[in-house]
Scaffold this motif. Structure first.
Motif, PDB file in Angstrom:
ATOM      1  N   TRP A 139      33.337  71.756   7.637  1.00 18.89           N
ATOM      2  CA  TRP A 139      33.736  70.576   6.873  1.00 18.89           C
ATOM      3  C   TRP A 139      32.880  70.361   5.626  1.00 18.89           C
ATOM      4  O   TRP A 139      31.700  70.676   5.616  1.00 18.89           O
ATOM      5  N   CYS A 140      33.465  69.733   4.608  1.00 22.57           N
ATOM      6  CA  CYS A 140      32.696  69.201   3.488  1.00 22.57           C
ATOM      7  C   CYS A 140      31.729  68.168   4.064  1.00 22.57           C
ATOM      8  O   CYS A 140      32.098  67.405   4.958  1.00 22.57           O
ATOM      9  N   PRO A 141      30.499  68.109   3.539  1.00 24.16           N
ATOM     10  CA  PRO A 141      29.506  67.191   4.113  1.00 24.16           C
ATOM     11  C   PRO A 141      29.966  65.734   4.183  1.00 24.16           C
ATOM     12  O   PRO A 141      29.694  65.050   5.171  1.00 24.16           O
ATOM     13  N   ALA A 142      30.674  65.243   3.188  1.00 24.43           N
ATOM     14  CA  ALA A 142      31.111  63.844   3.188  1.00 24.43           C
ATOM     15  C   ALA A 142      32.145  63.564   4.278  1.00 24.43           C
ATOM     16  O   ALA A 142      32.286  62.427   4.727  1.00 24.43           O
ATOM     17  N   ASP A 143      32.869  64.588   4.710  1.00 25.66           N
ATOM     18  CA  ASP A 143      33.905  64.408   5.733  1.00 25.66           C
ATOM     19  C   ASP A 143      33.349  64.400   7.157  1.00 25.66           C
ATOM     20  O   ASP A 143      34.012  63.907   8.068  1.00 25.66           O
ATOM     21  N   VAL A 144      32.158  64.946   7.355  1.00 17.16           N
ATOM     22  CA  VAL A 144      31.605  65.075   8.710  1.00 17.16           C
ATOM     23  C   VAL A 144      31.550  63.735   9.453  1.00 17.16           C
ATOM     24  O   VAL A 144      32.035  63.638  10.588  1.00 17.16           O
ATOM     25  N   PRO A 145      30.996  62.659   8.850  1.00 18.98           N
ATOM     26  CA  PRO A 145      30.973  61.383   9.572  1.00 18.98           C
ATOM     27  C   PRO A 145      32.375  60.840   9.856  1.00 18.98           C
ATOM     28  O   PRO A 145      32.586  60.138  10.846  1.00 18.98           O
ATOM     29  N   ILE A 146      33.334  61.151   8.999  1.00 18.71           N
ATOM     30  CA  ILE A 146      34.708  60.684   9.199  1.00 18.71           C
ATOM     31  C   ILE A 146      35.329  61.408  10.388  1.00 18.71           C
ATOM     32  O   ILE A 146      36.032  60.800  11.200  1.00 18.71           O
ATOM     33  N   VAL A 147      35.064  62.699  10.517  1.00 18.59           N
ATOM     34  CA  VAL A 147      35.535  63.452  11.682  1.00 18.59           C
ATOM     35  C   VAL A 147      34.980  62.811  12.953  1.00 18.59           C
ATOM     36  O   VAL A 147      35.723  62.581  13.926  1.00 18.59           O
ATOM     37  N   GLU A 148      33.691  62.495  12.945  1.00 19.53           N
ATOM     38  CA  GLU A 148      33.054  61.886  14.119  1.00 19.53           C
ATOM     39  C   GLU A 148      33.686  60.537  14.455  1.00 19.53           C
ATOM     40  O   GLU A 148      33.979  60.241  15.615  1.00 19.53           O
ATOM     41  N   THR A 149      33.916  59.702  13.443  1.00 13.49           N
ATOM     42  CA  THR A 149      34.553  58.395  13.647  1.00 13.49           C
ATOM     43  C   THR A 149      35.965  58.571  14.193  1.00 13.49           C
ATOM     44  O   THR A 149      36.378  57.867  15.121  1.00 13.49           O
ATOM     45  N   TYR A 150      36.709  59.519  13.643  1.00 14.47           N
ATOM     46  CA  TYR A 150      38.083  59.751  14.086  1.00 14.47           C
ATOM     47  C   TYR A 150      38.114  60.213  15.543  1.00 14.47           C
ATOM     48  O   TYR A 150      38.945  59.732  16.332  1.00 14.47           O
ATOM     49  N   LEU A 151      37.214  61.095  15.913  1.00 17.90           N
ATOM     50  CA  LEU A 151      37.177  61.588  17.289  1.00 17.90           C
ATOM     51  C   LEU A 151      36.873  60.461  18.278  1.00 17.90           C
ATOM     52  O   LEU A 151      37.453  60.415  19.370  1.00 17.90           O
ATOM     53  N   LYS A 152      35.982  59.538  17.899  1.00 17.56           N
ATOM     54  CA  LYS A 152      35.696  58.386  18.755  1.00 17.56           C
ATOM     55  C   LYS A 152      36.931  57.493  18.884  1.00 17.56           C
ATOM     56  O   LYS A 152      37.238  56.997  19.961  1.00 17.56           O
ATOM     57  N   LEU A 153      37.636  57.305  17.780  1.00 15.99           N
ATOM     58  CA  LEU A 153      38.847  56.494  17.775  1.00 15.99           C
ATOM     59  C   LEU A 153      39.895  57.097  18.701  1.00 15.99           C
ATOM     60  O   LEU A 153      40.516  56.389  19.507  1.00 15.99           O
ATOM     61  N   VAL A 154      40.099  58.394  18.614  1.00 13.51           N
ATOM     62  CA  VAL A 154      41.087  59.090  19.452  1.00 13.51           C
ATOM     63  C   VAL A 154      40.701  58.970  20.930  1.00 13.51           C
ATOM     64  O   VAL A 154      41.540  58.710  21.777  1.00 13.51           O
ATOM     65  N   LYS A 155      39.414  59.125  21.204  1.00 10.58           N
ATOM     66  CA  LYS A 155      38.937  59.023  22.588  1.00 10.58           C
ATOM     67  C   LYS A 155      39.181  57.625  23.144  1.00 10.58           C
ATOM     68  O   LYS A 155      39.616  57.461  24.286  1.00 10.58           O
ATOM     69  N   ASN A 156      38.957  56.595  22.322  1.00 12.64           N
ATOM     70  CA  ASN A 156      39.160  55.218  22.750  1.00 12.64           C
ATOM     71  C   ASN A 156      40.629  54.859  22.924  1.00 12.64           C
ATOM     72  O   ASN A 156      40.972  53.947  23.677  1.00 12.64           O
ATOM     73  N   ARG A 157      41.499  55.559  22.194  1.00 15.14           N
ATOM     74  CA  ARG A 157      42.952  55.343  22.347  1.00 15.14           C
ATOM     75  C   ARG A 157      43.405  55.806  23.727  1.00 15.14           C
ATOM     76  O   ARG A 157      44.317  55.247  24.303  1.00 15.14           O
TER      77      ARG A 157
END
Length: 131
Positions: A112-130
């Protein structure tokens, strides 16, 4: 400070990723597609326009995630992610090298591009919580 919107386009349990071309900054790295806000545009308007211009598809932003600030040499990017619904069109790569529809479980395996890494992490947490 440069404001950039990016789209987490979801469809059938997968999310759209794009690979930057050799000519772009951060060449060959993967990202959520998007682009810079233009004067007078809302974030959602900019995102719809950028995705249409870069990929030829129609999306509808529906949920804003926490923006990420990332310093690059000479400037700082504020990356503003939105969950988006895919509303049609055929992907036509006008700037990027490649694209991929990936499952959430596949996301950590991309370079990933460095700026996208935290967004990937946030998205994965969101998916897990869904779940």
């Amino acid at each position: 400070m440069i404001e950039v919107v990016c789209a987490i386009v979801e469809q059938h349990g997968r999310v759209l990723l794009t690979q930057r071309s050799e000519q772009m900054r951060e060449p060959m790295l993967w990202e959520f597609p998007g682009g810079k806000l233009e004067s007078g545009e809302t974030e959602q308007q900019a995102l719809v326009r950028e995705i249409k211009e870069e990929l030829g598809i129609d999306v509808e932003p529906y949920h804003r995630l926490e923006p990420v600030q990332h310093p690059y040499p000479g400037h700082t990017v504020v990356l503003i992610p939105y969950l988006c619904q895919y509303n049609g069109g055929v992907i036509n790569l006008l700037e990027h090298r490649a694209y991929r529809w990936a499952t959430p479980g596949e996301l950590p395996g991309f370079n990933w591009c460095p700026a996208d890494v935290p967004i990937v992490e946030t998205y994965l947490k969101l998916v897990k919580n869904r779940g």
